[in-house]
Scaffold this motif. Structure first.
Motif, PDB file in Angstrom:
ATOM      1  N   LEU A   2       9.112   0.907  11.278  1.00  0.00           N
ATOM      2  CA  LEU A   2       7.714   1.271  11.506  1.00  0.00           C
ATOM      3  C   LEU A   2       6.942   1.343  10.190  1.00  0.00           C
ATOM      4  O   LEU A   2       5.791   0.899  10.097  1.00  0.00           O
ATOM      5  CB  LEU A   2       7.635   2.618  12.229  1.00  0.00           C
ATOM      6  N   MET A   3       7.553   1.899   9.151  1.00  0.00           N
ATOM      7  CA  MET A   3       6.882   2.005   7.869  1.00  0.00           C
ATOM      8  C   MET A   3       6.674   0.631   7.237  1.00  0.00           C
ATOM      9  O   MET A   3       5.636   0.372   6.627  1.00  0.00           O
ATOM     10  CB  MET A   3       7.695   2.902   6.932  1.00  0.00           C
ATOM     11  N   LEU A   4       7.636  -0.264   7.382  1.00  0.00           N
ATOM     12  CA  LEU A   4       7.483  -1.618   6.862  1.00  0.00           C
ATOM     13  C   LEU A   4       6.383  -2.368   7.621  1.00  0.00           C
ATOM     14  O   LEU A   4       5.603  -3.123   7.032  1.00  0.00           O
ATOM     15  CB  LEU A   4       8.806  -2.372   6.962  1.00  0.00           C
ATOM     16  N   GLY A   5       6.317  -2.158   8.936  1.00  0.00           N
ATOM     17  CA  GLY A   5       5.242  -2.758   9.715  1.00  0.00           C
ATOM     18  C   GLY A   5       3.883  -2.232   9.286  1.00  0.00           C
ATOM     19  O   GLY A   5       2.918  -2.991   9.157  1.00  0.00           O
ATOM     20  N   SER A   6       3.814  -0.940   9.049  1.00  0.00           N
ATOM     21  CA  SER A   6       2.576  -0.339   8.578  1.00  0.00           C
ATOM     22  C   SER A   6       2.143  -0.937   7.244  1.00  0.00           C
ATOM     23  O   SER A   6       0.973  -1.267   7.040  1.00  0.00           O
ATOM     24  CB  SER A   6       2.767   1.180   8.441  1.00  0.00           C
ATOM     25  N   ALA A   7       3.097  -1.109   6.325  1.00  0.00           N
ATOM     26  CA  ALA A   7       2.789  -1.664   5.012  1.00  0.00           C
ATOM     27  C   ALA A   7       2.239  -3.083   5.127  1.00  0.00           C
ATOM     28  O   ALA A   7       1.284  -3.464   4.437  1.00  0.00           O
ATOM     29  CB  ALA A   7       4.029  -1.647   4.132  1.00  0.00           C
ATOM     30  N   SER A   8       2.825  -3.894   5.999  1.00  0.00           N
ATOM     31  CA  SER A   8       2.373  -5.274   6.179  1.00  0.00           C
ATOM     32  C   SER A   8       0.952  -5.320   6.714  1.00  0.00           C
ATOM     33  O   SER A   8       0.105  -6.096   6.244  1.00  0.00           O
ATOM     34  CB  SER A   8       3.319  -6.014   7.135  1.00  0.00           C
ATOM     35  N   LEU A   9       0.652  -4.485   7.698  1.00  0.00           N
ATOM     36  CA  LEU A   9      -0.683  -4.467   8.287  1.00  0.00           C
ATOM     37  C   LEU A   9      -1.727  -3.975   7.289  1.00  0.00           C
ATOM     38  O   LEU A   9      -2.827  -4.529   7.193  1.00  0.00           O
ATOM     39  CB  LEU A   9      -0.688  -3.593   9.540  1.00  0.00           C
ATOM     40  N   PHE A  10      -1.384  -2.943   6.516  1.00  0.00           N
ATOM     41  CA  PHE A  10      -2.325  -2.436   5.518  1.00  0.00           C
ATOM     42  C   PHE A  10      -2.557  -3.460   4.405  1.00  0.00           C
ATOM     43  O   PHE A  10      -3.646  -3.531   3.830  1.00  0.00           O
ATOM     44  CB  PHE A  10      -1.822  -1.118   4.934  1.00  0.00           C
ATOM     45  N   ALA A  11      -1.532  -4.256   4.065  1.00  0.00           N
ATOM     46  CA  ALA A  11      -1.699  -5.291   3.049  1.00  0.00           C
ATOM     47  C   ALA A  11      -2.708  -6.339   3.514  1.00  0.00           C
ATOM     48  O   ALA A  11      -3.603  -6.751   2.759  1.00  0.00           O
ATOM     49  CB  ALA A  11      -0.353  -5.941   2.748  1.00  0.00           C
ATOM     50  N   LEU A  12      -2.579  -6.786   4.753  1.00  0.00           N
ATOM     51  CA  LEU A  12      -3.519  -7.759   5.297  1.00  0.00           C
ATOM     52  C   LEU A  12      -4.917  -7.164   5.415  1.00  0.00           C
ATOM     53  O   LEU A  12      -5.924  -7.859   5.205  1.00  0.00           O
ATOM     54  CB  LEU A  12      -3.021  -8.248   6.661  1.00  0.00           C
ATOM     55  N   MET A  13      -5.011  -5.871   5.732  1.00  0.00           N
ATOM     56  CA  MET A  13      -6.309  -5.207   5.789  1.00  0.00           C
ATOM     57  C   MET A  13      -6.994  -5.231   4.423  1.00  0.00           C
ATOM     58  O   MET A  13      -8.213  -5.450   4.324  1.00  0.00           O
ATOM     59  CB  MET A  13      -6.156  -3.766   6.268  1.00  0.00           C
ATOM     60  N   ALA A  14      -6.227  -5.016   3.344  1.00  0.00           N
ATOM     61  CA  ALA A  14      -6.797  -5.033   1.999  1.00  0.00           C
ATOM     62  C   ALA A  14      -7.413  -6.395   1.677  1.00  0.00           C
ATOM     63  O   ALA A  14      -8.485  -6.481   1.057  1.00  0.00           O
ATOM     64  CB  ALA A  14      -5.723  -4.679   0.969  1.00  0.00           C
ATOM     65  N   VAL A  15      -6.760  -7.464   2.103  1.00  0.00           N
ATOM     66  CA  VAL A  15      -7.306  -8.800   1.886  1.00  0.00           C
ATOM     67  C   VAL A  15      -8.605  -8.987   2.667  1.00  0.00           C
ATOM     68  O   VAL A  15      -9.582  -9.551   2.156  1.00  0.00           O
ATOM     69  CB  VAL A  15      -6.269  -9.866   2.280  1.00  0.00           C
ATOM     70  N   CYS A  16      -8.646  -8.519   3.915  1.00  0.00           N
ATOM     71  CA  CYS A  16      -9.870  -8.608   4.715  1.00  0.00           C
ATOM     72  C   CYS A  16     -11.014  -7.838   4.066  1.00  0.00           C
ATOM     73  O   CYS A  16     -12.170  -8.276   4.084  1.00  0.00           O
ATOM     74  CB  CYS A  16      -9.614  -8.088   6.126  1.00  0.00           C
ATOM     75  N   ILE A  17     -10.703  -6.681   3.502  1.00  0.00           N
ATOM     76  CA  ILE A  17     -11.731  -5.879   2.824  1.00  0.00           C
ATOM     77  C   ILE A  17     -12.306  -6.648   1.644  1.00  0.00           C
ATOM     78  O   ILE A  17     -13.531  -6.690   1.437  1.00  0.00           O
ATOM     79  CB  ILE A  17     -11.134  -4.540   2.362  1.00  0.00           C
ATOM     80  N   ARG A  18     -11.433  -7.278   0.839  1.00  0.00           N
ATOM     81  CA  ARG A  18     -11.915  -8.045  -0.304  1.00  0.00           C
ATOM     82  C   ARG A  18     -12.780  -9.220   0.157  1.00  0.00           C
ATOM     83  O   ARG A  18     -13.804  -9.522  -0.454  1.00  0.00           O
ATOM     84  CB  ARG A  18     -10.727  -8.530  -1.126  1.00  0.00           C
ATOM     85  N   LEU A  19     -12.384  -9.882   1.241  1.00  0.00           N
ATOM     86  CA  LEU A  19     -13.171 -11.000   1.753  1.00  0.00           C
ATOM     87  C   LEU A  19     -14.533 -10.528   2.269  1.00  0.00           C
ATOM     88  O   LEU A  19     -15.554 -11.186   2.062  1.00  0.00           O
ATOM     89  CB  LEU A  19     -12.401 -11.716   2.863  1.00  0.00           C
ATOM     90  N   ALA A  20     -14.562  -9.372   2.939  1.00  0.00           N
ATOM     91  CA  ALA A  20     -15.833  -8.835   3.434  1.00  0.00           C
ATOM     92  C   ALA A  20     -16.746  -8.390   2.298  1.00  0.00           C
ATOM     93  O   ALA A  20     -17.978  -8.378   2.436  1.00  0.00           O
ATOM     94  CB  ALA A  20     -15.573  -7.660   4.381  1.00  0.00           C
ATOM     95  N   SER A  21     -16.159  -8.052   1.159  1.00  0.00           N
ATOM     96  CA  SER A  21     -16.959  -7.577   0.022  1.00  0.00           C
ATOM     97  C   SER A  21     -17.769  -8.687  -0.630  1.00  0.00           C
ATOM     98  O   SER A  21     -18.558  -8.428  -1.547  1.00  0.00           O
ATOM     99  CB  SER A  21     -16.051  -6.929  -1.027  1.00  0.00           C
TER     100      SER A  21
END
Length: 292
Positions: A2-21
């Motif tokens: 579960l923690m590894l899954g969480s880390a993967s999803l948060f990593a992809l979220m960080a990329v989306c944030i940079r793209l939205a910026s």
């Protein structure tokens, strides 16, 4: 897992944030991430009904969400304004703050070896930040503030999981984040362009999914043991930042991140070993007890 899954999803979220910026201020991205995140959390009501929103600990939720919103605003600002790998590497000083908070608020026992690992981890932070050098920026302090607040949120979630269902924690948190993020978003408001909306929607979906996995993981194991397993996020972010944004990881960030990761992994290994020794000591006593 579960923690590894969480880390993967948060990593992809960080990329989306940079793209939205590319158009939006990080404060406004925070608001949309909260809003869309709440939409993706609403299906939790289908399985539990409206009673999922009822809690005797609403005040604690509000405090937890204020801390989480502060961490999110600071973290999103760091993701947008610092090299992506550096921002995420500094965010991973959070387990060090978790260890301190676990002692102060959860009553977890920390021994000298583990404290030594915490000190080593903060040395890794100094390697990345390099205070006193030309490379030092105030943005690094914002990233550390985000890490400290994230550590506080981890401790608060661990406290909540003792009495609250994980789905309630996810749903109430995402709903409360909407009004908390709105004032900062209004101060920099502009309407998103059409090409930005997919990244905003994805940031909400990935953030809620990551929070969902994170909360369930914290219900199953100690906060100080789970935190180091989220380091997969740093590897994913470093690869994607190089591939999408052309950002290379400098040697100071790599060295500091390695020190932080090594220190946190030692903490996890040490706690696992101590827990196993405690189980071995209890087992003979349990087997000797007479049946009733």
């Amino acid at each position: 897992m579960l923690m590894l899954g969480s880390a993967s999803l948060f990593a992809l979220m960080a990329v989306c944030i940079r793209l939205a910026s590319a158009q939006l201020h990080p404060f406004q991205i925070t608001f949309f991430r909260s809003g869309f995140g709440a939409l993706f959390a609403l299906p939790l009501l289908h399985g539990h009904g409206w009673q999922l929103l009822r809690t005797p600990r609403l005040g604690f939720y509000i405090v937890r969400c204020v801390l989480g919103m502060g961490g999110m605003l600071a973290g999103f600002w760091a993701i947008v304004n610092l090299p992506l790998a550096e921002a995420v590497a500094l965010s991973y000083s959070s387990p060090l703050f978790v260890t301190i908070g676990a002692v102060l608020f959860l009553g977890e026992v920390v021994r000298m070896r583990r404290w030594s690992a915490v000190v080593a981890g903060f040395i890794g932070v100094l390697v990345i930040v390099r205070p006193g050098s030309d490379a030092f920026t105030s943005g690094s302090l914002v990233a550390l503030l985000a890490a400290a607040l994230t550590g506080a949120v981890t401790i608060s979630i661990k406290s909540l999981t003792g009495s609250e269902p994980a789905d309630r924690i996810v749903l109430l948190t995402t709903l409360l984040w909407i009004p908390l993020s709105l004032p900062a978003a209004l101060s920099v408001w502009q309407w998103p362009q059409a090409g930005i909306w997919p990244w905003l929607v994805l940031s909400g979906a990935l953030g809620t999914g990551g929070h969902f996995c994170w909360t369930r993981a914290l219900r199953l194991a100690d906060a100080s043991l789970l935190a180091p397993f989220s380091y997969l996020q740093l590897l994913i972010v470093a690869v994607l930042a190089w591939w999408i944004f052309g950002e290379a990881v400098d040697r100071y960030t790599a060295a500091g991140a390695a020190i932080i990761i090594a220190a946190s992994l030692y903490i996890a290994w040490r706690e696992h070993r101590l827990a196993r020794e405690r189980r071995q000591q209890v087992a003979p006593v349990t087997s000797a007890e007479p049946s009733i």
